[in-house]
Design a protein around this motif. Structure first.
Motif, PDB file in Angstrom:
ATOM      1  N   ASN A 227       0.823  -1.221   0.000  1.00  6.53           N
ATOM      2  CA  ASN A 227       0.000   0.000   0.000  1.00  6.53           C
ATOM      3  C   ASN A 227       0.853   1.267   0.000  1.00  6.53           C
ATOM      4  O   ASN A 227       0.695   2.149   0.849  1.00  6.53           O
ATOM      5  CB  ASN A 227      -0.973   0.000   1.186  1.00  6.53           C
ATOM      6  N   ASP A 228       1.770   1.341  -0.972  1.00  7.31           N
ATOM      7  CA  ASP A 228       2.623   2.525  -1.162  1.00  7.31           C
ATOM      8  C   ASP A 228       3.368   2.910   0.115  1.00  7.31           C
ATOM      9  O   ASP A 228       3.163   3.995   0.678  1.00  7.31           O
ATOM     10  CB  ASP A 228       1.795   3.705  -1.658  1.00  7.31           C
ATOM     11  N   PRO A 229       4.261   2.041   0.608  1.00  7.28           N
ATOM     12  CA  PRO A 229       4.926   2.324   1.879  1.00  7.28           C
ATOM     13  C   PRO A 229       6.016   3.384   1.722  1.00  7.28           C
ATOM     14  O   PRO A 229       6.539   3.597   0.620  1.00  7.28           O
ATOM     15  CB  PRO A 229       5.575   0.970   2.217  1.00  7.28           C
ATOM     16  N   PRO A 230       6.384   4.056   2.803  1.00  5.21           N
ATOM     17  CA  PRO A 230       7.568   4.927   2.747  1.00  5.21           C
ATOM     18  C   PRO A 230       8.813   4.071   2.558  1.00  5.21           C
ATOM     19  O   PRO A 230       8.891   2.950   3.072  1.00  5.21           O
ATOM     20  CB  PRO A 230       7.572   5.619   4.106  1.00  5.21           C
ATOM     21  N   TYR A 231       9.778   4.594   1.802  1.00  4.61           N
ATOM     22  CA  TYR A 231      11.012   3.852   1.583  1.00  4.61           C
ATOM     23  C   TYR A 231      12.153   4.816   1.267  1.00  4.61           C
ATOM     24  O   TYR A 231      11.930   5.991   0.925  1.00  4.61           O
ATOM     25  CB  TYR A 231      10.857   2.831   0.442  1.00  4.61           C
ATOM     26  N   ASN A 232      13.359   4.308   1.394  1.00 10.20           N
ATOM     27  CA  ASN A 232      14.568   5.014   0.946  1.00 10.20           C
ATOM     28  C   ASN A 232      15.329   4.093   0.016  1.00 10.20           C
ATOM     29  O   ASN A 232      15.387   2.885   0.256  1.00 10.20           O
ATOM     30  CB  ASN A 232      15.486   5.377   2.116  1.00 10.20           C
ATOM     31  N   PHE A 233      15.897   4.636  -1.045  1.00 14.04           N
ATOM     32  CA  PHE A 233      16.918   3.867  -1.758  1.00 14.04           C
ATOM     33  C   PHE A 233      18.179   4.702  -1.890  1.00 14.04           C
ATOM     34  O   PHE A 233      18.131   5.939  -1.947  1.00 14.04           O
ATOM     35  CB  PHE A 233      16.433   3.286  -3.090  1.00 14.04           C
ATOM     36  N   VAL A 234      19.308   4.007  -1.868  1.00 16.34           N
ATOM     37  CA  VAL A 234      20.623   4.645  -1.907  1.00 16.34           C
ATOM     38  C   VAL A 234      21.523   3.843  -2.841  1.00 16.34           C
ATOM     39  O   VAL A 234      21.562   2.608  -2.766  1.00 16.34           O
ATOM     40  CB  VAL A 234      21.283   4.696  -0.512  1.00 16.34           C
ATOM     41  N   VAL A 235      22.239   4.534  -3.711  1.00 19.11           N
ATOM     42  CA  VAL A 235      23.263   3.889  -4.532  1.00 19.11           C
ATOM     43  C   VAL A 235      24.586   3.956  -3.786  1.00 19.11           C
ATOM     44  O   VAL A 235      25.047   5.035  -3.413  1.00 19.11           O
ATOM     45  CB  VAL A 235      23.393   4.572  -5.907  1.00 19.11           C
ATOM     46  N   GLN A 236      25.180   2.788  -3.536  1.00 14.60           N
ATOM     47  CA  GLN A 236      26.492   2.699  -2.896  1.00 14.60           C
ATOM     48  C   GLN A 236      27.525   2.367  -3.964  1.00 14.60           C
ATOM     49  O   GLN A 236      27.467   1.301  -4.584  1.00 14.60           O
ATOM     50  CB  GLN A 236      26.490   1.618  -1.807  1.00 14.60           C
ATOM     51  N   SER A 237      28.462   3.281  -4.176  1.00 14.30           N
ATOM     52  CA  SER A 237      29.461   3.144  -5.231  1.00 14.30           C
ATOM     53  C   SER A 237      30.853   3.372  -4.657  1.00 14.30           C
ATOM     54  O   SER A 237      31.002   4.014  -3.610  1.00 14.30           O
ATOM     55  CB  SER A 237      29.173   4.155  -6.347  1.00 14.30           C
ATOM     56  N   THR A 238      31.865   2.868  -5.328  1.00 15.32           N
ATOM     57  CA  THR A 238      33.236   2.985  -4.838  1.00 15.32           C
ATOM     58  C   THR A 238      33.670   4.445  -4.728  1.00 15.32           C
ATOM     59  O   THR A 238      33.580   5.191  -5.709  1.00 15.32           O
ATOM     60  CB  THR A 238      34.213   2.253  -5.774  1.00 15.32           C
ATOM     61  N   PRO A 239      34.134   4.894  -3.562  1.00 18.58           N
ATOM     62  CA  PRO A 239      34.654   6.262  -3.436  1.00 18.58           C
ATOM     63  C   PRO A 239      35.857   6.484  -4.353  1.00 18.58           C
ATOM     64  O   PRO A 239      36.639   5.563  -4.612  1.00 18.58           O
ATOM     65  CB  PRO A 239      35.070   6.343  -1.957  1.00 18.58           C
ATOM     66  N   LEU A 240      35.996   7.707  -4.836  1.00 19.94           N
ATOM     67  CA  LEU A 240      37.074   8.014  -5.767  1.00 19.94           C
ATOM     68  C   LEU A 240      38.450   7.908  -5.129  1.00 19.94           C
ATOM     69  O   LEU A 240      39.441   7.643  -5.811  1.00 19.94           O
ATOM     70  CB  LEU A 240      36.886   9.418  -6.335  1.00 19.94           C
ATOM     71  N   ASP A 241      38.536   8.113  -3.819  1.00 22.07           N
ATOM     72  CA  ASP A 241      39.862   8.098  -3.191  1.00 22.07           C
ATOM     73  C   ASP A 241      40.434   6.691  -3.079  1.00 22.07           C
ATOM     74  O   ASP A 241      41.572   6.512  -2.670  1.00 22.07           O
ATOM     75  CB  ASP A 241      39.821   8.765  -1.813  1.00 22.07           C
ATOM     76  N   ARG A 242      39.669   5.664  -3.471  1.00 22.99           N
ATOM     77  CA  ARG A 242      40.163   4.288  -3.425  1.00 22.99           C
ATOM     78  C   ARG A 242      40.874   3.894  -4.705  1.00 22.99           C
ATOM     79  O   ARG A 242      41.539   2.861  -4.748  1.00 22.99           O
ATOM     80  CB  ARG A 242      39.003   3.321  -3.182  1.00 22.99           C
ATOM     81  N   GLY A 243      40.687   4.662  -5.760  1.00 26.75           N
ATOM     82  CA  GLY A 243      41.272   4.270  -7.023  1.00 26.75           C
ATOM     83  C   GLY A 243      40.578   3.029  -7.563  1.00 26.75           C
ATOM     84  O   GLY A 243      39.434   2.730  -7.228  1.00 26.75           O
ATOM     85  N   VAL A 244      41.281   2.273  -8.385  1.00 24.83           N
ATOM     86  CA  VAL A 244      40.717   1.046  -8.951  1.00 24.83           C
ATOM     87  C   VAL A 244      40.724  -0.040  -7.885  1.00 24.83           C
ATOM     88  O   VAL A 244      41.743  -0.309  -7.272  1.00 24.83           O
ATOM     89  CB  VAL A 244      41.526   0.579 -10.183  1.00 24.83           C
ATOM     90  N   THR A 245      39.572  -0.651  -7.646  1.00 26.30           N
ATOM     91  CA  THR A 245      39.489  -1.716  -6.648  1.00 26.30           C
ATOM     92  C   THR A 245      38.674  -2.878  -7.190  1.00 26.30           C
ATOM     93  O   THR A 245      37.656  -2.677  -7.843  1.00 26.30           O
ATOM     94  CB  THR A 245      38.858  -1.218  -5.329  1.00 26.30           C
TER      95      THR A 245
END
Length: 289
Positions: A227-245
Motif C-alpha cells: 500500500n505505497d509504503p515509505p522507503y529510501n533507496f541509496v546507490v552505494q558506489s566505490t569512493p574516488l579516493d580508493r582508485g581502482v578496486t
C-alpha cells in the motif's frame, strides 16, 4: 500552486543543470538544492580543540522525477523511469569530474516516514569531499575479504543467492534483486549488477534499461503489496579516493520503512527484524504487477 517543483513554478528553484524535454514541457529537471547540505567553495572552519572541523565542501542537487505532483516512481511509465535513470547516471558521472569530490551518493526519500519534506516526487544527489567512517569501514571489510578469498564479497553473495533462490525477488539479464540474508528490517532489498562493476554507471543502453526495469518492478510490487509504503533507496558506489578496486561492487540498497530504529538499535548498532527474509521475498514474489 506553491510547489517549487511543479511546472509553472520553475523560478522558485535555481537554474537547471540538466533538463529532459523543453523549457516549458520538461520531463525531468535537475537543479541545485536551494537548501544544500554541502556547497562548492565552502569556507574554512577553524578548529576548536579538542574538536576538529572540515569545510562543508560538495555538491547537492535535486532531480525532479516528473512534472506530475501526484505521480510516484512506481506509477510512472517504463520509458519515463528509464529516462529518469539516465539523468541519475548523467549527473552522477558529472560530479566525478570535480577534483574535490571523493564520494557521490544518489538517494530517494519516499514518504514522510522516510524523511521527505516535499511531496512532489524527487531524488537527490550529494557529492562530498570526504568519505565518512561508515563507508570506509564497509570498504575496508570488502577489501579484507578480497585479500583473504581472492574474490569480491558481493560477487560471492550474488552467487549464493542465485544458488539458494529463496530470497530473490526479481532477476533479469544484468541484475538481481534479493532480500538480504541479514536484512536490517522487513523487505530490505539489494539490487546488484551480475557483472562485477565497482562504480555506478551503465556500460550500455541495454544495461541501463535492465536496471530501470528492475527498479520499476520492485517499486510497483511494494506499492501494490504494501500500500505505497515509505522507503529510501541509496546507490552505494566505490569512493574516488580508493582508485581502482576489485574488492567493491556497486549496488542499490532499498529500505522499506515498515519499522523504526529505537533505543536498542541506536545504542547497540544491532537491528531487530520482525520478518524472516525468506518470508519477505516470498510475499513480494506473490505480488503480480
Amino acid at each position: 500552486k506553491d510547489c517549487p517543483f511543479c511546472p509553472g513554478n520553475e523560478k522558485s528553484t535555481p537554474a537547471p543543470v540538466l533538463t529532459a524535454g523543453g523549457k516549458a514541457d520538461w520531463r525531468v529537471r535537475v537543479v541545485p538544492n536551494k537548501f544544500p547540505v554541502l556547497i562548492p567553495s565552502a569556507p574554512q572552519v577553524p578548529d576548536a580543540t579538542p574538536y576538529k572541523s572540515l569545510p562543508g565542501e560538495g555538491i547537492h542537487e535535486v532531480i525532479v522525477d516528473t512534472p506530475r505532483h501526484d505521480l510516484s516512481l512506481a506509477l510512472m511509465e517504463p520509458a519515463a523511469v528509464d529516462e529518469l535513470v539516465g539523468a541519475y547516471e548523467a549527473r552522477f558521472n558529472k560530479t566525478l569530474e570535480n577534483e574535490k569530490v571523493s564520494l557521490t551518493m544518489l538517494f530517494k526519500n519516499h514518504g514522510a516516514a522516510a524523511g521527505t519534506s516535499l511531496d512532489h516526487p524527487h531524488t537527490q544527489l550529494i557529492a562530498s569531499s570526504i568519505v565518512p567512517a561508515y563507508i570506509r569501514h564497509r570498504m575496508d571489510e570488502a577489501e579484507k575479504y578480497y585479500r583473504q578469498k581472492a574474490e569480491c564479497v558481493f560477487c560471492a553473495m550474488l552467487r549464493e543467492e542465485l544458488r539458494q533462490k529463496t530470497r530473490i525477488v526479481a532477476e533479469n539479464q544484468h541484475f538481481c534483486a534479493f532480500v538480504l540474508f541479514a536484512a536490517l528490517s522487513p523487505f530490505h532489498i539489494w539490487i546488484l549488477p551480475k557483472v562485477h562493476t565497482p562504480s555506478f554507471g551503465f556500460a550500455s543502453e541495454e544495461i541501463r534499461k535492465n536496471f530501470s526495469a528492475m527498479l520499476h518492478l520492485l517499486l510497483k510490487k511494494l506499492h501494490k503489496g504494501l500500500n505505497d509504503p515509505p522507503y529510501n533507496f541509496v546507490v552505494q558506489s566505490t569512493p574516488l579516493d580508493r582508485g581502482v578496486t576489485e574488492g567493491f561492487h556497486w549496488y542499490m540498497s532499498l529500505v522499506v520503512r515498515t519499522s523504526r530504529a529505537a533505543g536498542f538499535e541506536l545504542g547497540s548498532g544491532m537491528f531487530v527484524n520482525t520478518a524472516v527474509p525468506e518470508a519477505s521475498a516470498k510475499f513480494l514474489n506473490s505480488i503480480s504487477v
